[in-house]
Scaffold this active site. Structure first.
Site, PDB file in Angstrom:
ATOM      1  N   GLY A 100     -27.827  23.643 -14.503  1.00 33.92           N
ATOM      2  CA  GLY A 100     -26.837  24.672 -13.801  1.00 33.92           C
ATOM      3  C   GLY A 100     -27.166  24.470 -12.083  1.00 33.92           C
ATOM      4  O   GLY A 100     -26.375  25.057 -11.533  1.00 33.92           O
ATOM      5  N   GLU A 134     -33.140  21.749 -17.901  1.00 41.57           N
ATOM      6  CA  GLU A 134     -32.391  20.831 -18.393  1.00 41.57           C
ATOM      7  C   GLU A 134     -31.246  20.531 -17.312  1.00 41.57           C
ATOM      8  O   GLU A 134     -30.095  20.561 -17.670  1.00 41.57           O
ATOM      9  CB  GLU A 134     -31.604  21.458 -19.565  1.00 41.57           C
ATOM     10  CG  GLU A 134     -32.380  22.016 -20.813  1.00 41.57           C
ATOM     11  CD  GLU A 134     -31.401  23.052 -21.613  1.00 41.57           C
ATOM     12  OE1 GLU A 134     -30.386  22.854 -21.804  1.00 41.57           O
ATOM     13  OE2 GLU A 134     -32.226  23.475 -22.684  1.00 41.57           O
ATOM     14  N   PRO A 135     -31.683  20.099 -16.281  1.00 35.88           N
ATOM     15  CA  PRO A 135     -30.928  19.663 -15.296  1.00 35.88           C
ATOM     16  C   PRO A 135     -29.929  18.536 -15.513  1.00 35.88           C
ATOM     17  O   PRO A 135     -30.429  17.473 -16.172  1.00 35.88           O
ATOM     18  CB  PRO A 135     -31.675  19.458 -14.103  1.00 35.88           C
ATOM     19  CG  PRO A 135     -32.910  18.916 -14.574  1.00 35.88           C
ATOM     20  CD  PRO A 135     -33.176  19.539 -15.727  1.00 35.88           C
ATOM     21  N   CYS A 204       1.152  10.596 -16.828  1.00 31.90           N
ATOM     22  CA  CYS A 204       2.575  11.317 -16.557  1.00 31.90           C
ATOM     23  C   CYS A 204       2.200  12.891 -16.612  1.00 31.90           C
ATOM     24  O   CYS A 204       2.716  13.797 -17.719  1.00 31.90           O
ATOM     25  CB  CYS A 204       3.244  10.931 -17.889  1.00 31.90           C
ATOM     26  SG  CYS A 204       2.452  11.207 -19.465  1.00 31.90           S
ATOM     27  N   GLU A 205       1.570  13.362 -15.636  1.00 32.11           N
ATOM     28  CA  GLU A 205       1.009  14.736 -15.674  1.00 32.11           C
ATOM     29  C   GLU A 205       1.077  15.032 -14.209  1.00 32.11           C
ATOM     30  O   GLU A 205       0.426  14.317 -13.368  1.00 32.11           O
ATOM     31  CB  GLU A 205      -0.553  14.931 -16.043  1.00 32.11           C
ATOM     32  CG  GLU A 205      -0.639  14.769 -17.614  1.00 32.11           C
ATOM     33  CD  GLU A 205      -0.254  15.855 -18.667  1.00 32.11           C
ATOM     34  OE1 GLU A 205       0.073  16.925 -18.115  1.00 32.11           O
ATOM     35  OE2 GLU A 205      -0.326  15.375 -19.647  1.00 32.11           O
ATOM     36  N   TYR A 233     -20.374  14.529 -15.044  1.00 32.24           N
ATOM     37  CA  TYR A 233     -18.934  15.004 -15.681  1.00 32.24           C
ATOM     38  C   TYR A 233     -17.801  13.983 -15.433  1.00 32.24           C
ATOM     39  O   TYR A 233     -16.710  14.437 -15.255  1.00 32.24           O
ATOM     40  CB  TYR A 233     -18.857  16.271 -15.538  1.00 32.24           C
ATOM     41  CG  TYR A 233     -19.982  17.187 -15.872  1.00 32.24           C
ATOM     42  CD1 TYR A 233     -20.045  17.544 -17.177  1.00 32.24           C
ATOM     43  CD2 TYR A 233     -20.961  17.633 -14.840  1.00 32.24           C
ATOM     44  CE1 TYR A 233     -21.025  18.259 -17.652  1.00 32.24           C
ATOM     45  CE2 TYR A 233     -21.970  18.460 -15.319  1.00 32.24           C
ATOM     46  CZ  TYR A 233     -22.178  18.793 -16.870  1.00 32.24           C
ATOM     47  OH  TYR A 233     -23.197  19.688 -17.076  1.00 32.24           O
TER      48      TYR A 233
HETATM   49  C1  LIG Z   1     -27.114  23.924 -22.745  1.00 28.61           C
HETATM   50  C2  LIG Z   1     -27.104  22.983 -21.657  1.00 28.61           C
HETATM   51  N1  LIG Z   1     -28.134  22.654 -20.704  1.00 28.61           N
HETATM   52  C3  LIG Z   1     -27.808  21.935 -19.642  1.00 28.61           C
HETATM   53  C4  LIG Z   1     -26.660  21.598 -19.465  1.00 28.61           C
HETATM   54  C5  LIG Z   1     -26.572  20.784 -17.866  1.00 28.61           C
HETATM   55  O1  LIG Z   1     -26.058  21.444 -16.861  1.00 28.61           O
HETATM   56  P1  LIG Z   1     -25.915  21.007 -15.320  1.00 28.61           P
HETATM   57  O2  LIG Z   1     -25.260  19.770 -15.672  1.00 28.61           O
HETATM   58  O3  LIG Z   1     -24.979  22.176 -14.606  1.00 28.61           O
HETATM   59  O4  LIG Z   1     -27.278  21.052 -14.840  1.00 28.61           O
HETATM   60  C6  LIG Z   1     -25.545  21.954 -19.820  1.00 28.61           C
HETATM   61  C7  LIG Z   1     -24.156  21.476 -19.650  1.00 28.61           C
HETATM   62  O5  LIG Z   1     -23.176  21.873 -20.210  1.00 28.61           O
HETATM   63  C8  LIG Z   1     -25.677  22.623 -21.369  1.00 28.61           C
HETATM   64  O6  LIG Z   1     -24.799  23.281 -21.925  1.00 28.61           O
END
Ligand SMILES: Cc1ncc(COP(=O)(O)O)c(C=O)c1O
Length: 276
Positions: A100, A134-135, A204-205, A233
Site C-alpha cells: 500500500g 508486501e510492497p 472504441c471507448e 498495475y
Molecule cells: C494482499 C495484498 N498485498 C499487497 C498488495 C500490493 O499492494 P501495493 O502495490 O499497493 O503495495 C496487494 C495489492 O492489491 C494486495 O492485495
C-alpha cells in the site's frame, strides 16, 4: 494427508486509507478480510482445527496510500488483537502489514520510507514476532515506461486530440482510477510549442485515454511518447480487449537491453479458441 498448514488470517481493521475508493481495502464495507472479533473467535477455537497452525496475522488496507496515519491506526488496532491472542496462549510468528505504500505519479505529497519507519518501528518493537511487508507498487511503479507511437493529431472545434497506438487495454489506470501519468515525447526539441490536448488510444471507448486537457509538447505522427510510471498495475492489468495484441516488454539494465516478453500475435489471441 497428515499435513499441518501454517495459516494467517487477514483481518480488516476498519480503517480509512484515504485513497481512491477502488483501491481502499481496509474498511468494514470493503469485501476484504474478516473483522477483529470474528478473527479472535477463529484463533480461539484453534484446537478444533487439527491440521492448521495459526502462525500469523495479516492486513492490507489499500494501495497508493499517501498518509502514514492509516497504517499507524491499523497496526495499533491489530496489535491489540495480537496482545489478546498472546494472553490466550497463542504466540504468532509473524505480523504482516501488507502493501500500500504510495508513490509519486505527479507532484502529490507522499511520505518517505524513513518517515514511515520512524512512526511504525516503535509499534513493531512492542510485538515479539517477525514483521512482514508486501510492497508492490512501491518497488516497480516508477521503474516502468509505456512507449507509444503517435498515430494522428486531430482537432474537433477547439478540442485537440493526440491519438496514440497504445490504449486502455495496455494501461488501464487512467480509465478506472482517473489516474495521472506524466507523458512526454522521447525527442525533446527546444523550439517546439506546447499545446493542450487529450492523449487517447484507438479503442472504441470514451474512457480510452491517458490524459485529459494536458499541456504537452506538440508531436507529429510517427513520433514516440513515453507514458511514465507504468511499472505497476500496467501490464498486469492489461487485456486483449478489442482484439488487441499486447506490446512486448523490454528490460533495460544499464547497457543491457532484452525482450522479456514478446509482442503478442494473432496466434496468441486464438491459441485456445475452439469452433466446435
Ligand atoms: C494482499 C495484498 N498485498 C499487497 C498488495 C500490493 O499492494 P501495493 O502495490 O499497493 O503495495 C496487494 C495489492 O492489491 C494486495 O492485495
Amino acid at each position: 494427508m497428515n499435513v499441518t498448514a501454517p495459516v494467517a488470517l487477514r483481518v480488516n481493521p476498519d480503517v480509512d486509507a484515504k485513497t481512491h475508493p477502488y483501491i481502499s481495502t481496509g474498511l468494514s464495507k470493503n469485501k476484504f478480510g474478516i473483522d477483529s472479533s470474528a478473527a479472535l473467535s477463529i484463533y480461539k477455537s484453534r484446537n478444533e482445527f487439527k491440521n492448521i497452525q495459526f502462525t500469523g496475522i495479516d492486513m492490507h488496507i489499500g494501495s497508493q496510500i499517501a498518509y502514514i496515519e492509516p497504517f499507524v491506526e491499523a497496526i495499533s488496532k491489530l496489535s491489540e488483537l495480537y496482545f489478546e491472542l498472546r494472553d490466550e496462549g497463542l504466540d504468532l510468528i509473524h505480523f504482516d502489514v501488507g502493501g500500500g505504500i504510495g508513490v509519486q505519479y505527479n507532484n502529490e505529497k507522499s511520505f518517505t520510507i524513513e518517515e514511515f519507519a520512524e512512526k511504525t518501528i516503535p509499534l513493531f518493537k512492542k510485538l515479539s514476532c517477525k514483521i512482514l511487508f508486501e510492497p508492490g507498487r512501491f518497488l516497480t511503479a516508477n521503474g516502468g515506461v509505456l512507449i507509444s507511437e503517435v498515430l494522428y493529431n486531430k482537432q474537433n472545434g477547439n478540442k485537440k486530440f493526440i491519438i496514440v497506438d497504445a490504449a486502455m487495454n495496455d494501461l488501464l489506470r487512467p480509465t478506472i482510477y482517473q489516474a495521472y501519468h506524466h507523458i512526454q515525447p522521447l525527442q525533446q526539441h527546444k523550439e517546439r510549442v506546447d499545446i493542450v490536448a487529450d492523449i487517447v488510444g484507438p479503442v472504441c471507448e470514451t474512457g480510452d485515454y491517458f490524459a485529459r486537457d494536458r499541456e504537452i509538447t506538440k508531436t507529429h505522427s510517427g513520433e514516440y511518447l513515453a507514458i511514465m510510471s507504468a511499472g505497476a498495475y500496467g501490464m498486469t492489468m492489461s487485456s486483449n480487449y478489442n482484439g488487441r495484441r499486447r506490446p512486448p516488454e523490454i528490460i533495460v539494465d544499464r547497457d543491457n537491453i532484452f525482450v522479456s516478453r514478446s509482442r503478442e500475435t494473432f496466434e496468441h489471441l486464438l491459441w485456445d479458441e475452439k469452433i466446435i
